[in-house]
Structures are given as C-alpha cells and as structure tokens.
Motif scaffolding. Sequence first.
Motif, PDB file in Angstrom:
ATOM      1  N   LEU A  83      -0.814  11.098  11.226  1.00  0.00           N
ATOM      2  CA  LEU A  83      -1.686   9.923  11.232  1.00  0.00           C
ATOM      3  C   LEU A  83      -1.005   8.726  10.576  1.00  0.00           C
ATOM      4  CD1 LEU A  83      -5.129  11.543  10.313  1.00  0.00           C
ATOM      5  CD2 LEU A  83      -4.218  11.004  12.583  1.00  0.00           C
ATOM      6  N   ALA A  84      -0.189   8.991   9.558  1.00  0.00           N
ATOM      7  CA  ALA A  84       0.471   7.904   8.829  1.00  0.00           C
ATOM      8  C   ALA A  84       1.571   7.231   9.636  1.00  0.00           C
ATOM      9  CB  ALA A  84       1.040   8.431   7.508  1.00  0.00           C
ATOM     10  N   GLN A  85       1.870   7.749  10.817  1.00  0.00           N
ATOM     11  CA  GLN A  85       2.842   7.091  11.693  1.00  0.00           C
ATOM     12  C   GLN A  85       2.356   5.704  12.113  1.00  0.00           C
ATOM     13  OE1 GLN A  85       5.979   8.256  12.613  1.00  0.00           O
ATOM     14  NE2 GLN A  85       5.490   9.763  11.013  1.00  0.00           N
ATOM     15  N   ASP A  86       1.063   5.472  11.978  1.00  0.00           N
ATOM     16  CA  ASP A  86       0.491   4.170  12.368  1.00  0.00           C
ATOM     17  C   ASP A  86       0.467   3.170  11.217  1.00  0.00           C
ATOM     18  OD1 ASP A  86      -0.007   5.025  14.961  1.00  0.00           O
ATOM     19  OD2 ASP A  86      -2.007   5.794  14.462  1.00  0.00           O
ATOM     20  N   ALA A  87       1.227   3.445  10.161  1.00  0.00           N
ATOM     21  CA  ALA A  87       1.220   2.580   8.975  1.00  0.00           C
ATOM     22  C   ALA A  87       1.709   1.177   9.307  1.00  0.00           C
ATOM     23  CB  ALA A  87       2.092   3.185   7.879  1.00  0.00           C
ATOM     24  N   ASP A  88       1.142   0.196   8.608  1.00  0.00           N
ATOM     25  CA  ASP A  88       1.592  -1.189   8.677  1.00  0.00           C
ATOM     26  C   ASP A  88       2.655  -1.368   7.596  1.00  0.00           C
ATOM     27  OD1 ASP A  88       1.998  -3.930   8.372  1.00  0.00           O
ATOM     28  OD2 ASP A  88      -0.089  -4.436   8.795  1.00  0.00           O
ATOM     29  N   ASN A  89       3.916  -1.388   7.995  1.00  0.00           N
ATOM     30  CA  ASN A  89       5.025  -1.357   7.043  1.00  0.00           C
ATOM     31  C   ASN A  89       5.520  -2.739   6.623  1.00  0.00           C
ATOM     32  OD1 ASN A  89       5.270   1.504   6.827  1.00  0.00           O
ATOM     33  ND2 ASN A  89       6.190   1.531   8.868  1.00  0.00           N
ATOM     34  N   GLU A  90       4.688  -3.759   6.804  1.00  0.00           N
ATOM     35  CA  GLU A  90       5.083  -5.077   6.315  1.00  0.00           C
ATOM     36  C   GLU A  90       5.282  -5.024   4.801  1.00  0.00           C
ATOM     37  OE1 GLU A  90       3.661  -9.777   6.415  1.00  0.00           O
ATOM     38  OE2 GLU A  90       2.364  -8.203   7.267  1.00  0.00           O
ATOM     39  N   PHE A 238      -2.992  21.881  -4.862  1.00  0.00           N
ATOM     40  CA  PHE A 238      -3.481  20.562  -5.254  1.00  0.00           C
ATOM     41  C   PHE A 238      -2.907  19.486  -4.349  1.00  0.00           C
ATOM     42  CE2 PHE A 238      -3.194  16.895  -8.348  1.00  0.00           C
ATOM     43  CZ  PHE A 238      -4.544  16.575  -8.275  1.00  0.00           C
ATOM     44  N   LEU A 239      -1.608  19.567  -4.052  1.00  0.00           N
ATOM     45  CA  LEU A 239      -0.987  18.587  -3.171  1.00  0.00           C
ATOM     46  C   LEU A 239      -1.516  18.731  -1.749  1.00  0.00           C
ATOM     47  CD1 LEU A 239       1.018  16.276  -2.964  1.00  0.00           C
ATOM     48  CD2 LEU A 239       2.834  17.959  -2.554  1.00  0.00           C
ATOM     49  N   GLY A 240      -1.780  19.973  -1.320  1.00  0.00           N
ATOM     50  CA  GLY A 240      -2.384  20.172   0.001  1.00  0.00           C
ATOM     51  C   GLY A 240      -3.727  19.480   0.101  1.00  0.00           C
ATOM     52  N   ALA A 241      -4.528  19.573  -0.971  1.00  0.00           N
ATOM     53  CA  ALA A 241      -5.836  18.916  -0.982  1.00  0.00           C
ATOM     54  C   ALA A 241      -5.685  17.402  -0.942  1.00  0.00           C
ATOM     55  CB  ALA A 241      -6.613  19.339  -2.225  1.00  0.00           C
ATOM     56  N   ILE A 242      -4.693  16.867  -1.646  1.00  0.00           N
ATOM     57  CA  ILE A 242      -4.459  15.416  -1.623  1.00  0.00           C
ATOM     58  C   ILE A 242      -4.108  14.963  -0.210  1.00  0.00           C
ATOM     59  CG2 ILE A 242      -2.863  13.612  -2.379  1.00  0.00           C
ATOM     60  CD1 ILE A 242      -2.797  14.999  -5.109  1.00  0.00           C
ATOM     61  N   HIS A 243      -3.271  15.734   0.479  1.00  0.00           N
ATOM     62  CA  HIS A 243      -2.915  15.369   1.854  1.00  0.00           C
ATOM     63  C   HIS A 243      -4.141  15.418   2.767  1.00  0.00           C
ATOM     64  CE1 HIS A 243       1.506  16.267   0.939  1.00  0.00           C
ATOM     65  NE2 HIS A 243       1.461  15.026   1.379  1.00  0.00           N
ATOM     66  N   LEU A 244      -5.037  16.378   2.542  1.00  0.00           N
ATOM     67  CA  LEU A 244      -6.257  16.440   3.349  1.00  0.00           C
ATOM     68  C   LEU A 244      -7.162  15.243   3.061  1.00  0.00           C
ATOM     69  CD1 LEU A 244      -8.211  17.786   5.294  1.00  0.00           C
ATOM     70  CD2 LEU A 244      -9.007  19.227   3.401  1.00  0.00           C
ATOM     71  N   ALA A 245      -7.342  14.913   1.779  1.00  0.00           N
ATOM     72  CA  ALA A 245      -8.174  13.753   1.436  1.00  0.00           C
ATOM     73  C   ALA A 245      -7.575  12.468   1.995  1.00  0.00           C
ATOM     74  CB  ALA A 245      -8.320  13.661  -0.084  1.00  0.00           C
ATOM     75  N   ALA A 246      -6.244  12.352   1.940  1.00  0.00           N
ATOM     76  CA  ALA A 246      -5.582  11.169   2.500  1.00  0.00           C
ATOM     77  C   ALA A 246      -5.750  11.104   4.009  1.00  0.00           C
ATOM     78  CB  ALA A 246      -4.098  11.181   2.119  1.00  0.00           C
ATOM     79  N   THR A 247      -5.772  12.272   4.658  1.00  0.00           N
ATOM     80  CA  THR A 247      -6.042  12.319   6.083  1.00  0.00           C
ATOM     81  C   THR A 247      -7.415  11.733   6.388  1.00  0.00           C
ATOM     82  OG1 THR A 247      -4.633  14.251   6.473  1.00  0.00           O
ATOM     83  CG2 THR A 247      -6.420  13.883   8.040  1.00  0.00           C
TER      84      THR A 247
END
Length: 252
Positions: A83-90, A238-247
Amino acid sequence: MTRRYVLSDAHWERIKHLLPGQAGQPGATARDNRLFVDAVLYRYRAGIPWRDLPERFGDFRVVHTRHSRWSESGVWQRVFEALAQDADNEYAMIDATIVRAHQHSASAKGGSRQTGARPQPRRLDHQDPPTVDALGNPTGFVLTPGQAHDLEGADVLLKDTPGLTVIADKAYDAQTRVIESLLGKGKGVVIPSRSTNKRPREHDCHLYQARHLIENFFARLKQYRAIATRYDKTARNFLGAIHLAATMVWLA
C-alpha cells in the motif's frame, strides 16, 4: 461489532489478494483470513490479552500463533509496503516516540544469563521511529531500545529514503551522519540546528511546520491501545502489529 474494530468490505477488497492462502498457492487455502485479520485488529484496538478475544473469533491460542507466524514471515510488513507504494515522496518526515511496556510483556524468555542463574523477565520499552510521506501516511518503521538515540532509527530509515526533502527536528541535526549524507544524495534538508551548533544552518520555517503530520500519525497509531502501551512479549509481534495498524491508516 464496532466498525473501527474490523475491516470494511472496501478495505478487505484492497488487501485480500496480498494475504497467504490464496487458491493456487502452495499450502492449504485459507477461508478465514478476514475473520483472522479482524481478530488481530480487535485485540490491538481494544488493548486486551489474547485470551479475552470474543469467542466469535475462535480459539485465541490459534489466533495468537497465526499472528506470530505472519509477523515472523513478514506478511503484515508486505501488505503495508504494498500500500505504501502510493506514497507522496515530495517530502519525508521522521521522528520517534517512546512506547512503554505493559506488565503483560514482561514474561518473555530471555535476559542476561549468569552461571547457575535463571533468565529474568524483561520489560522492554521501545522507541518507534517511523517515516511518513508528504501527506502524513506512514512509509517505514524500525524499533530501537527505549534508551537509544533517535539517530539509530535515522541510520536505517533515511539510508534509502525516496523522499526528495527530509523534514525532522533538532534531534537529527548530525552534520556527518545525517545532513551531509542526505545532501550528498541530492536531498533537500529541513532540520533546524541545535543551539550548540557553531555553524547554524538556515531552514525553511514554513515547510518545517508540516512536521505536525507525523505527530498526527502518532496519534492515530496510538489509538490502538495494545500498541500505545506495548502488550507484546516479542518485538517481532509488536512490529507486526504496527505494520497492520499502519495498513489501516493507508486504507482509511
């Protein structure tokens, strides 16, 4: 069930093809991926022990074991990164926040070993330095010990950042380690100088105000109570949960 605890139909359509157990893939076909993801979301959002999951999600031990496996194999991270492939990298922004460990996280095996001594339970506070894009959407994470300097996260996250300009606070004012490294890669730098810096740099004060976007992201991440206070015994889960929340932030 409260909507904020589960995936909507639209959310599910966007991520279901990214999960394991698809028809034609090696292994058994998973028929309950959506129920499982909802169970993990419920646990972290509500901030409850795994054993307190409602019965509709099935055996809590199965849910916990599966979450551990997906965290270890990088499933949650791959969904987030897709999903983060759509980031605005300005712009890219980086900061860190301390996550305190709950008493439930203190029973993991480990700790220092001495001859004849038993391993001691540990309470591990963590820093969670993320990067976000120009719209405040998360683009990367790394966990560091609570006592670590913010620059330890920057070493990882800024090394290959696609952001054209990096915005950060004074904690990242490290001439060689951060500033020169970014400038050498053709990046813009909006990082105020420390008061002790003998050669203070000018920075775009107006653009620096955009840092509120990363603070907004922290606020959204910490709506997940089992993340705001770390419940997990392992950094992996814990990091897996962070990635899910970020998703979920990307799906919003």
